[in-house]
Scaffold this motif. Sequence first.
Motif, PDB file in Angstrom:
ATOM      1  N   UNK A 105       1.022  -0.962   0.043  1.00 17.13           N
ATOM      2  CA  UNK A 105       0.236   0.094  -0.075  1.00 17.13           C
ATOM      3  C   UNK A 105       0.988   1.139  -0.023  1.00 17.13           C
ATOM      4  N   UNK A 106       1.135   1.688  -0.947  1.00 15.73           N
ATOM      5  CA  UNK A 106       2.193   2.967  -1.214  1.00 15.73           C
ATOM      6  C   UNK A 106       1.700   4.051  -0.484  1.00 15.73           C
ATOM      7  N   UNK A 107       2.454   4.729   0.212  1.00 13.83           N
ATOM      8  CA  UNK A 107       1.804   5.971   0.725  1.00 13.83           C
ATOM      9  C   UNK A 107       1.008   5.821   2.298  1.00 13.83           C
ATOM     10  N   UNK A 108       0.839   4.496   2.820  1.00 17.69           N
ATOM     11  CA  UNK A 108       0.490   4.306   3.883  1.00 17.69           C
ATOM     12  C   UNK A 108       1.786   3.849   4.813  1.00 17.69           C
ATOM     13  N   UNK A 109       1.636   4.513   5.879  1.00 15.77           N
ATOM     14  CA  UNK A 109       2.865   4.498   7.085  1.00 15.77           C
ATOM     15  C   UNK A 109       2.830   3.605   8.306  1.00 15.77           C
ATOM     16  N   UNK A 222     -14.159  10.215 -10.375  1.00 18.76           N
ATOM     17  CA  UNK A 222     -14.922  10.330  -9.099  1.00 18.76           C
ATOM     18  C   UNK A 222     -13.997  10.353  -7.734  1.00 18.76           C
ATOM     19  N   UNK A 223     -13.164   9.317  -7.827  1.00 15.59           N
ATOM     20  CA  UNK A 223     -12.312   9.048  -6.627  1.00 15.59           C
ATOM     21  C   UNK A 223     -11.386  10.170  -6.485  1.00 15.59           C
ATOM     22  N   UNK A 224     -10.744  10.679  -7.580  1.00 17.25           N
ATOM     23  CA  UNK A 224      -9.974  11.783  -7.580  1.00 17.25           C
ATOM     24  C   UNK A 224     -10.600  13.214  -7.262  1.00 17.25           C
ATOM     25  N   UNK A 225     -12.020  13.067  -7.813  1.00 14.33           N
ATOM     26  CA  UNK A 225     -12.578  14.428  -7.233  1.00 14.33           C
ATOM     27  C   UNK A 225     -13.024  14.517  -5.738  1.00 14.33           C
ATOM     28  N   UNK A 226     -12.981  13.211  -5.180  1.00 16.12           N
ATOM     29  CA  UNK A 226     -13.407  13.061  -3.645  1.00 16.12           C
ATOM     30  C   UNK A 226     -12.124  13.583  -2.908  1.00 16.12           C
ATOM     31  N   UNK A 227     -10.895  13.055  -3.645  1.00 18.49           N
ATOM     32  CA  UNK A 227      -9.497  13.332  -2.867  1.00 18.49           C
ATOM     33  C   UNK A 227      -9.321  14.995  -3.014  1.00 18.49           C
ATOM     34  N   UNK A 228      -9.703  15.417  -4.348  1.00 16.16           N
ATOM     35  CA  UNK A 228      -9.373  16.876  -4.184  1.00 16.16           C
ATOM     36  C   UNK A 228     -10.539  17.813  -3.348  1.00 16.16           C
ATOM     37  N   UNK A 229     -11.486  17.437  -3.033  1.00 16.19           N
ATOM     38  CA  UNK A 229     -12.440  17.940  -2.258  1.00 16.19           C
ATOM     39  C   UNK A 229     -12.076  17.955  -0.699  1.00 16.19           C
ATOM     40  N   UNK A 230     -11.296  16.492  -0.537  1.00 16.43           N
ATOM     41  CA  UNK A 230     -11.049  16.364   0.986  1.00 16.43           C
ATOM     42  C   UNK A 230      -9.616  17.112   1.028  1.00 16.43           C
ATOM     43  N   UNK A 255      -4.522   1.288  -5.446  1.00 16.09           N
ATOM     44  CA  UNK A 255      -3.726   1.199  -6.606  1.00 16.09           C
ATOM     45  C   UNK A 255      -4.389   1.143  -7.861  1.00 16.09           C
ATOM     46  N   UNK A 256      -5.532   0.386  -7.834  1.00 11.17           N
ATOM     47  CA  UNK A 256      -6.311   0.181  -9.028  1.00 11.17           C
ATOM     48  C   UNK A 256      -6.633   1.365  -9.722  1.00 11.17           C
ATOM     49  N   UNK A 257      -7.256   2.227  -8.916  1.00 10.51           N
ATOM     50  CA  UNK A 257      -7.664   3.533  -9.370  1.00 10.51           C
ATOM     51  C   UNK A 257      -6.746   4.728  -9.500  1.00 10.51           C
ATOM     52  N   UNK A 258      -5.591   4.681  -8.750  1.00 15.50           N
ATOM     53  CA  UNK A 258      -4.391   5.591  -8.595  1.00 15.50           C
ATOM     54  C   UNK A 258      -4.985   6.881  -7.400  1.00 15.50           C
ATOM     55  N   UNK A 259      -5.577   6.542  -6.600  1.00 18.03           N
ATOM     56  CA  UNK A 259      -5.961   7.375  -5.584  1.00 18.03           C
ATOM     57  C   UNK A 259      -5.362   7.354  -4.373  1.00 18.03           C
ATOM     58  N   UNK A 260      -4.900   7.973  -3.636  1.00 18.95           N
ATOM     59  CA  UNK A 260      -4.413   7.676  -2.417  1.00 18.95           C
ATOM     60  C   UNK A 260      -5.406   8.205  -1.256  1.00 18.95           C
ATOM     61  N   UNK A 261      -5.960   7.407  -0.366  1.00 22.30           N
ATOM     62  CA  UNK A 261      -6.715   7.977   0.647  1.00 22.30           C
ATOM     63  C   UNK A 261      -5.804   8.417   1.962  1.00 22.30           C
ATOM     64  N   UNK A 281      -2.801   3.651   7.353  1.00 20.80           N
ATOM     65  CA  UNK A 281      -2.790   4.970   6.842  1.00 20.80           C
ATOM     66  C   UNK A 281      -1.593   5.863   7.372  1.00 20.80           C
ATOM     67  N   UNK A 282      -1.697   7.120   7.152  1.00 26.40           N
ATOM     68  CA  UNK A 282      -0.705   8.107   7.490  1.00 26.40           C
ATOM     69  C   UNK A 282      -0.187   8.067   8.942  1.00 26.40           C
ATOM     70  N   UNK A 283       0.944   8.164   9.151  1.00 23.55           N
ATOM     71  CA  UNK A 283       1.547   8.138  10.592  1.00 23.55           C
ATOM     72  C   UNK A 283       0.898   9.137  11.521  1.00 23.55           C
ATOM     73  N   UNK A 284       0.752  10.245  10.972  1.00 25.35           N
ATOM     74  CA  UNK A 284      -0.094  11.671  11.776  1.00 25.35           C
ATOM     75  C   UNK A 284      -1.303  11.267  12.290  1.00 25.35           C
ATOM     76  N   UNK A 285      -2.157  10.234  11.564  1.00 25.97           N
ATOM     77  CA  UNK A 285      -3.349  10.010  11.728  1.00 25.97           C
ATOM     78  C   UNK A 285      -3.287   9.014  12.875  1.00 25.97           C
ATOM     79  N   UNK A 286      -2.494   7.887  12.608  1.00 25.32           N
ATOM     80  CA  UNK A 286      -2.603   6.449  13.336  1.00 25.32           C
ATOM     81  C   UNK A 286      -2.107   6.783  14.655  1.00 25.32           C
ATOM     82  N   UNK A 287      -0.914   7.809  14.525  1.00 27.02           N
ATOM     83  CA  UNK A 287      -0.335   7.892  15.941  1.00 27.02           C
ATOM     84  C   UNK A 287      -1.015   8.703  16.951  1.00 27.02           C
ATOM     85  N   UNK A 288      -2.182   9.212  16.558  1.00 25.79           N
ATOM     86  CA  UNK A 288      -3.086   9.881  17.526  1.00 25.79           C
ATOM     87  C   UNK A 288      -3.469   8.766  18.595  1.00 25.79           C
TER      88      UNK A 288
END
Length: 439
Positions: A105-109, A222-230, A255-261, A281-288
Amino acid sequence: MIDSWPTSARLWDRAKSSLPGGVSTGMRASMRPHPLFFRGGRGPVLTDVDGNDYLDYVLGWGPVVLGHGHPGLTEAVTRRLPDGATFGAGHELEYLAAEAVLDALPGMERVLWSNTGSEADQIALRLARAATGRNRFVKMTGHYHGWSDAFLLGYRPDADGRLDRAGTRGQNPAALSDVSLAPWGDLDAVGTILRDPAQDVAALFVEPVLCNSGVIAPPDGYLAGLRSLCDETGTLLVFDEVITGFRVARGGAAELYGVQPDLIVLAKALAGGYPVAAVAGRAAVLDQSLHGVVHAGTYNGNPIVLAAVKATVEALSEPGIYPAFETNGRRLADGMRAALERYDVTAAVNQVGPVVQVLPGLDRCDTFTQFLAGDQQWYDVLTVEMLRRGLFTLPGGRWYLSTAHSQADVDTTVDAFADSVSATVGTNGLPRGTLQDVG
């Protein structure tokens, strides 16, 4: 041809004296003609207590992604068993399994271990609230994020056709005040909610492929649009990949759709049938979880299930796994479409990788609203006809393929499916193509 299931019926009657409805989870009570009991399986085949063999497309409602009794998975779990079930302390499989997941999972820490998808979604929401300092969240109609009070809303309409009411009796209605519903596929509707400061949205939860309500692929962009809105609104984007994770690609739908949550919830295909879930997920979130966010669970990260995670992820990393999934999934879907057309049955067939959905009564199904219009009475009858011909399938029309299913298995399945369609639409003097209850 299987005519009846007397031993299963007898065991089900006995089970009803100690289990509500004779089942361990309510969804199994919807199996037709009644819940079956099984004694074991090998590869893509399950054997019931009456001695009947079935090609299995239920796969434990999804988790058995490697097929039954996979040698590598079985050996990994068996090797761990003599050393104890759980320690309530650290062990090396905690990080070895996590490293295997993160490698896919690229980008997940970070990885946080849990036991079920429902639990994992709950902690994902708590972490998002802590990380953003906000309270509310958004989910899509038709999407399923577990059966907890907070999330069970908008999944299926109630008796009045309403989606904005509690999804079950006994649910705390106050919990629903924290969620806003948005229609799947409508970026403008999501944008209106997220940009409203009064909404105070911490996270947007979404199935990146709407597997629970039609196996509907996301609209282009659609998924890229959700990423941009977030990104624009400081909202965390959570992909609920309980079904798609490690199934539609090694890195799942991300990976399939190339959008990183920001967070990915994993469960069904993660351990080949053993009970485990995770949030990556990202360390900044999970390390909460180190800074005042309570995440507990006696069985979290126990060595038995993490041995299964490591073995399953390694097996799914073998070359050719996902191209074969796509080939077999497409072969099954195309064979179903041909059979339905042959008998003048109107039905849509959706497919994403090794997940297929049959939607009777529809020319196509691209939306949740269309999904709800499908003819499930007809499909219930078809399910029994398939069972008689050695196909074990889910109610509702969703099919799962495992790595153990061969092209020959798929071809056998398509033939049995065609025979079942023929038997179903040809009974009771109904004209072929009439989609109604013929039971």
